[in-house]
Design an enzyme around this catalytic site. Structure first.
Site, PDB file in Angstrom:
ATOM      1  CB  SER A   6      58.578  54.274 108.297  1.00 34.25           C
ATOM      2  OG  SER A   6      58.653  53.433 107.243  1.00 34.25           O
ATOM      3  CE  LYS A  65      50.408  50.502 108.974  1.00 31.43           C
ATOM      4  NZ  LYS A  65      49.438  49.634 108.606  1.00 31.43           N
ATOM      5  N   GLY A  66      53.118  54.731 104.168  1.00 32.58           N
ATOM      6  CA  GLY A  66      53.243  56.060 103.313  1.00 32.58           C
ATOM      7  C   GLY A  66      53.235  57.046 103.899  1.00 32.58           C
ATOM      8  CG  ASP A  69      59.346  60.507 101.340  1.00 33.54           C
ATOM      9  OD1 ASP A  69      59.421  59.179 100.877  1.00 33.54           O
ATOM     10  OD2 ASP A  69      58.605  61.365 100.947  1.00 33.54           O
TER      11      ASP A  69
END
Length: 999
Positions: free
Chosen positions: A649, A645-646, A694
């Site tokens: 995760s 989903k960007g 991220d």
């Protein structure tokens, strides 16, 4: 001191008394409880002058007496609400400043004169601060009756939204200090400003009619299920739909506007309706938490389905009391707005509210007030100082808690009150409140280290972990257990300690793929997170799955260290729920295996490739830090961050896993360093060429703040608090995103190709510039010294450019834009430039790569992110929001030029634009202002910026529904924030001895 809750009434008093009763301007809840106290005072023959801004009917419906005098004056404002569920903290402070601070001198003069004119015997306040000071100036005793005080409520607003208003809190506390004592109501907050306290039972309004009488008047059969919808007067604009109720249910709506149309199964109530009778005639209530709703729900044993409000700090204490007596069910806001009511209403019907305490607090309070007015002194007890200290400490916890974290009410706060016998001991029942989360959710464990941080998902994970230690029987047809839970139940040695870490996903607000080019990025840790539980055991004590036992027996080496992993949620994707390997497989003789060999090892079985994210953290720790693992390791992974989903995760799994492993092995790794190590897992072992933002966000982020980081390689500049009027959402397009995909990798290669070309061009221009400097003439009016300073030094820096984002947009356009090709084949690039200097991607000679757009994007994106960050601190205007949204739109279209767009993300951004322009044309204002694709692009999610209000949430839901109508897919909505792994730390758990576990 505690006053008993007997049935005796207020004794008649020979002396006629005059009370001045001040009521705060916040909502009707204060006024409704004041009614009950005032009623008893008037029944005893006294005059009561009520100073209020509430409508007259609130008082006159219940009291018809010439002894009631209503004076319509507003001396405070309470909390300013943007809508029924959202408090505007800064606006609340500013309005209080204008209402009570600016005219303070005239207010005091007016009130002193008025109090003397009515010959008041006692001033009572619920809970207007200036009333206490005015009473002192008039030489009149004063008493407060409340469950919270405004210094407690406003203190957090000052911390979060308005430091320049901090003097308000001290002034309010000083005003309260003039009060003689506090009559404290159940569900109270810390209130250290008051010198003395008297506890009384619940103050609730009496019933006038029976359940049968009310239903008969409304024409409702006794077999019909009824829910009363009670959000005050705020929700007049909400659109209620027939299908939101279960079949056969009716909803009684309080506070609906005159022109609001309701479905046939919703009944509009009159504005002056007497709600206690209707509550007692209903089967449950749906509303927001306040003293009035909670106290009357408890008193009449009415199950309460509640929706949390933002930034009203009275609520956690009332919620704690409501859930303690098994009277509450929490509904998430999204389900309220989309009509997913049925499971909550059905759950409410199964509750058995168990409050058996007194409900005659109005009578008891009136008795105390009468005695005080005739001169009786309620002396301080010896515990008053201790009580104020406890209140002050809890208030301190409240002010210092991490943003976004719910208020945690320490167990000792309630226990200390019980020990002092200032409140009745509560029944020993199972609860859902924050005060006893540990006892409820991990009844088989004790926490030896760490803090739950008020995170409900952590509580749920610990409850799930505790449930594994229950003698799982995989053959039992009744339990129908999932494979992963069966495996997890056999994973741990329950006599040994377990370490738990948590790491959230992230929403890319600005920056995205420019991270690997050294850009400033702005990232928000989301509410969804990954939890990892780790245990280490000596190989001889490790519980092994049968196939692992067989493998060791085949090797004939006896017990050796093994790694066993269980991943919850495997049924939702095409992967196996378990993975195991001998830790010796990560060694090549005396050295760890190479990252390349590890990549091939984990890629050999597609159904277990996911294990590279988890087991890879062990190899990186071995390779980079020299750690050697001699014990077996068990890992349980449970992630609520959806894949593809960007929203990172993979980073959440990596960071949570490495954090838990480090804790279990006593490794002290700085969150920044841990993030960099986790990036190596993803780049080299998984094989995804991602930047570091991220992992940095997952490790270093904080709730309700944007992590501002310069990716050179990972410098956290600051944590930027999200302004209270701004909100971010993520909307999932349903198109799977992967940073390991070909589009992302090819764009990255094109970017590094462009950097190499710019460096080469700068190197070629440098000799020409040096020869120009040696020439005698001036060029374009520039002196030789100036040319040397502004030309040669720039070219030298650009010839050794480490990060594209260090090149300014104007310099790029002036010197290099025309020199870059739109695209180039891999073979042609290699022939001219040899390589592109990127260690995580490989050029395919047969492929054609786009160069110009991927090179231009990070240069301009860095400029956009700097502007975005600066605008966040600008004035709170529509122009500010429009400018922020405009920058996001620019970023989105730049992604598309790079080839990283998708039909789904473009559709979502277009829907946001349509919503924005439609609202602007309708009434001149918008709630949504911009959107952009996030992260690596090519699908995934979009980030949306809007005003923090109910209307914007409704518009997000409308976009979700329109997207579903067009594509058949309902996007996941990401909203809310939570702390990163560094802020969370870790939990160390130990199973309680069986003798201490309650059956």
């Amino acid at each position: 001191m505690r006053i008993p809750c007997g049935d005796e009434g207020v004794s008649a008093c020979r002396k006629h008394l005059v009370f001045a009763y001040y009521v705060t301007g916040h909502g009707f809840g204060h006024a409704t409880r004041v009614v009950e106290v005032v009623r008893h005072l008037i029944v005893s023959g006294h005059d009561v002058h009520v100073v209020t801004g509430a409508p007259d009917f609130v008082f006159t419906t219940e009291i018809q007496s010439p002894n009631l005098h209503i004076r319509k004056v507003l001396l405070d404002c309470g909390a300013v609400q943007a809508d029924a569920l959202t408090v505007d903290r800064l606006a609340s402070l500013e309005k209080y400043h204008q209402t009570a601070v600016v005219p303070r001198a005239s207010i005091l003069a007016t009130e002193v004169e008025w109090l003397n004119s009515i010959k008041a015997d006692l001033v009572v306040s619920d809970v207007v601060p200036v009333a206490c000071r005015a009473a002192a100036d008039a030489g009149i005793r004063s008493v407060c009756v409340t469950n919270f005080s405004w210094d407690f409520i406003y203190a957090e607003y000052v911390m979060a939204a308005g430091h320049h208003h901090r003097s308000i809190v001290w002034q309010i506390a000083e005003d309260y200090s003039h009060c003689e004592f506090l009559i404290r109501l159940p569900g109270y907050c810390p209130m250290p400003a008051f010198r003395d306290v008297i506890d009384v039972p619940l103050v609730v309004r009496r019933l006038h009619k029976s359940r049968l009488e009310v239903r008969k008047e409304l024409g409702i059969g006794n077999d019909v299920k009824v829910v009363i919808f009670n959000f005050g007067g705020q929700p007049a604009g909400w659109k209620l739909k027939q299908e939101w109720l279960p079949d056969g249910w009716l909803c009684l709506v309080c506070g609906a506007s005159d022109n609001q149309e309701l479905p046939p199964n919703f009944v509009k109530l009159a504005k002056d309706v007497y709600t206690p009778d209707l509550m007692a005639a209903s089967d449950c209530m749906l509303g927001k938490i306040g003293y009035g709703t909670v106290s009357e729900a408890l008193a009449y044993k009415l199950p309460f389905v509640f929706v949390r409000r933002d930034y009203f700090n009275e609520e956690p204490f009332l919620r704690n009391m409501l859930e303690y007596y098994q009277g509450g069910v929490e509904m998430i806001r999204r389900d309220l707005l989309t009509g997913h009511w049925t499971p909550y209403l059905e759950r409410a019907l199964s509750l058995k509210p168990c409050y058996e305490g007194g409900i005659n607090g109005g009578e008891v309070a009136a008795h105390i007030l009468q005695d005080t007015a005739i001169g009786k002194n309620y002396a301080s007890d010896k515990l008053s100082g201790a009580r104020r200290l406890r209140d002050a400490i809890v208030l301190g916890y409240q002010l210092q808690r991490a943003p976004g974290r719910d208020i945690g009410i320490p167990d000792w706060y309630s226990l200390a009150e019980n020990e002092a016998r200032l409140r009745p001991t509560l029944p020993n029942t199972e609860i859902n409140g924050n005060a006893s989360l540990v006892e409820l959710c991990i009844e088989n464990f004790e926490i030896l280290h760490g803090d739950l941080h008020g995170l409900s998902d952590t509580v749920a994970f610990l409850k799930s972990l505790s449930g594994l230690d229950g003698g799982s029987d995989p053959k039992s047809p009744e339990k129908r257990q999932l494979r992963e839970r069966i495996a997890a139940a056999a994973l741990f040695n329950w006599e040994e300690e377990i370490y738990v870490a948590r790491a959230p996903g992230r929403l890319d607000v600005m920056g995205g793929i420019a991270d690997y080019s050294g850009s400033l990025v702005l990232q928000m840790p989301i509410r969804e997170a990954c939890h990892v539980a780790v245990q280490k055991n000596h190989p001889s004590r490790q519980k092994l799955w049968k196939h692992a036992q067989a493998r060791q027996q085949t090797k004939g080496q006896g017990p050796i260290p093994v790694l066993q992993i269980v991943s919850f949620g495997s049924e939702l994707s095409n992967r196996a729920p378990t993975f195991d390997m001998d830790l010796s497989d990560l060694m090549d003789g005396e050295r760890p295996i190479s990252y390349e060999k590890a990549h091939k090892y984990f890629a050999q079985d597609p159904s277990q490739k996911w294990a590279a994210y988890i087991a890879g953290t062990i190899l990186v720790l071995m390779t980079e830090l020299g750690v050697r693992f001699v014990d077996s390791i068990c890992i349980l992974v449970s992630s609520a961050v959806p894949e593809g989903k960007g929203v990172s995760s993979s980073a959440a799994v990596e960071v949570a896993t490495m954090s838990a492993i480090a804790a279990a092995h006593g490794l002290d790794i700085d969150p920044r360093d841990l993030a960099l190590l986790c990036q190596k897992v993803e780049n080299h072992i998984v094989g995804a060429p991602c930047g570091v933002m991220d992992q940095m966000t997952s490790a270093c982020g904080e709730a309700n703040k944007l992590l501002a980081m310069v990716c050179q390689p990972a410098e956290v500049k600051e944590l930027v608090t999200i302004p209270t009027h701004i909100r971010f959402w993520g909307l999932d397009s349903g198109i799977r995103h992967s940073v390991g995909g070909t589009d992302y990798g090819s764009v990255r290669i094109g970017t590094f190709m462009g950097r190499k070309m710019i460096k080469s061009a700068a190197s070629n221009l440098l000799p020409q510039s040096l020869s120009s400097v040696n020439a005698p003439q001036e060029e374009d009016g520039m002196t030789l010294d100036e040319f040397e300073e502004h030309g040669i030094e720039l070219l030298k820096a650009e010839s050794s450019l480490d990060y594209l984002c260090n090149l300014s947009p104007h310099r790029y356009e002036a010197v290099y834009a025309k020199k870059l090709p739109e695209c180039i084949t891999g073979a042609a690039f290699i022939k001219k430039y040899t390589d592109h200097s990127d260690t995580v991607t490989v050029i395919d000679p047969k492929r054609t790569y786009v160069v110009k757009a991927p090179t231009k994007h990070p240069i301009y994106e860095n400029f956009r992110v700097e502007a975005f960050k600066a605008l966040l601190t600008a004035s709170k205007t529509d122009e500010q929001l429009s400018a922020l949204g405009g920058l996001m739109y620019q970023c989105h279209y730049s992604y598309n030029e790079c080839g990283l767009g998708s039909d789904g993300t473009d559709r979502l951004v277009k829907l946001v634009q349509e919503m924005q322009h439609r609202k602007s044309s309708d009434d001149g204002s918008s709630s949504l202002f911009g959107a952009k694709i996030t992260g690596g692009g090519s699908g995934g999610s979009v980030c949306v910026i809007g005003r923090n209000c109910i209307r914007s949430s409704e518009e997000i839901i409308e976009i979700q529904q329109r997207y579903k109508a067009a594509t058949g897919y309902a996007p996941i909505i990401f909203e809310g924030s939570s702390p990163g792994a560094g802020r969370f730390g870790y939990l160390r758990l130990r199973r309680r001895p069986s003798s201490q576990i309650e059956i």
